[in-house]
Design an enzyme around this catalytic site. Structure first.
Site, mmCIF file in Angstrom:
data_model
loop_
_atom_site.group_PDB
_atom_site.id
_atom_site.type_symbol
_atom_site.label_atom_id
_atom_site.label_comp_id
_atom_site.label_asym_id
_atom_site.label_seq_id
_atom_site.Cartn_x
_atom_site.Cartn_y
_atom_site.Cartn_z
ATOM 1 C CE LYS A 1 42.674 40.400 46.839
ATOM 2 N NZ LYS A 1 43.815 41.155 46.382
ATOM 3 N NE ARG B 1 48.903 35.466 43.737
ATOM 4 C CZ ARG B 1 48.012 36.276 43.207
ATOM 5 N NH1 ARG B 1 46.960 35.804 42.612
ATOM 6 N NH2 ARG B 1 48.175 37.590 43.275
ATOM 7 N NE ARG C 1 42.753 40.122 36.172
ATOM 8 C CZ ARG C 1 42.328 41.341 36.514
ATOM 9 N NH1 ARG C 1 41.612 42.050 35.692
ATOM 10 N NH2 ARG C 1 42.649 41.851 37.673
#
Length: 210
Positions: free
Chosen positions: A33, A110, A162
């Site tokens: 991204k 998020r 992650r």
């Protein structure tokens, strides 16, 4: 109890008056991204803001608020949503003053509540671009990056953690904006140029109406 951060009133009138388009950019670590955002900025003259970068910059600045943020993070607590939003608002106002044509808000939201708070206090996002990549591809890309980055968090165990965090926290965001008809799911497994072609096709539909 986690330390608190003092907040000041932010006048959003110039930002609301400008009424420029806002796009949320969502994608896992290694989804590409960042590369796509650079290309979007070059083509459309939009301003790229990363909530994570703004947070890090504030901490590094040595400001009283930066010190308060450091204390929160060191205590293991999460920085409150409204504080992150304040940093985003301030950066947007600075960019508007410089003549920004619109915004890419990267790594945001998020969680659903973060997106809702942003849209109720500032304005609604035109689209949410979701760079969708299979987990095994992300692992491969991040391990490849680890060979040259020297980043301590680029090892297989940390990478898997992650990615798990990203997938579990972002899935509701993706579902929420998909249900509102605002999500553009972009297959980000191909070449940079192929992916950008899909991005442009979607952004052109929206920016041509502005």
């Amino acid at each position: 109890m986690a330390p608190t951060v003092e907040r000041k009133k932010i006048d959003l009138a110039p930002l609301k008056a400008a009424n420029v388009p806002i796009f949320f950019i969502v994608g896992g670590p290694g989804s590409g991204k960042g590369t796509q955002c650079d290309k979007i900025v070059a083509k459309y003259g939009l301003t790229h803001l990363s909530s994570g970068d703004l947070l890090r910059d504030e901490v590094k600045s040595g400001s009283p608020r930066g010190a308060q943020l450091t204390a929160i993070m060191e205590s293991g607590a999460l920085v409150p949503l409204e504080v992150v939003l304040d940093l985003v608002k301030e950066a947007m106002l600075i960019a508007i003053e410089k003549g920004s044509k619109g915004f890419l808000i990267d790594g945001y939201p998020r969680e659903v509540a973060q997106g809702q708070q942003f849209e109720s206090e500032i304005q609604e996002a035109k689209l949410v671009l979701f760079f969708d990549v299979a987990e095994e591809t992300l692992v491969k890309r991040l391990l490849g990056r680890a060979e040259t980055s020297g980043r301590a968090d680029d090892n297989i165990d940390t990478i898997k953690k992650r990615l798990h965090t990203f997938v579990t926290s972002t899935a509701p965001v993706v579902d929420y904006y998909e249900s509102k008809g605002k999500l553009v799911r972009i297959n980000a497994e191909g070449t940079v140029d192929d992916i950008f072609g899909v991005v442009v096709a979607n952004l052109d539909k929206v920016t041509s109406k502005i």
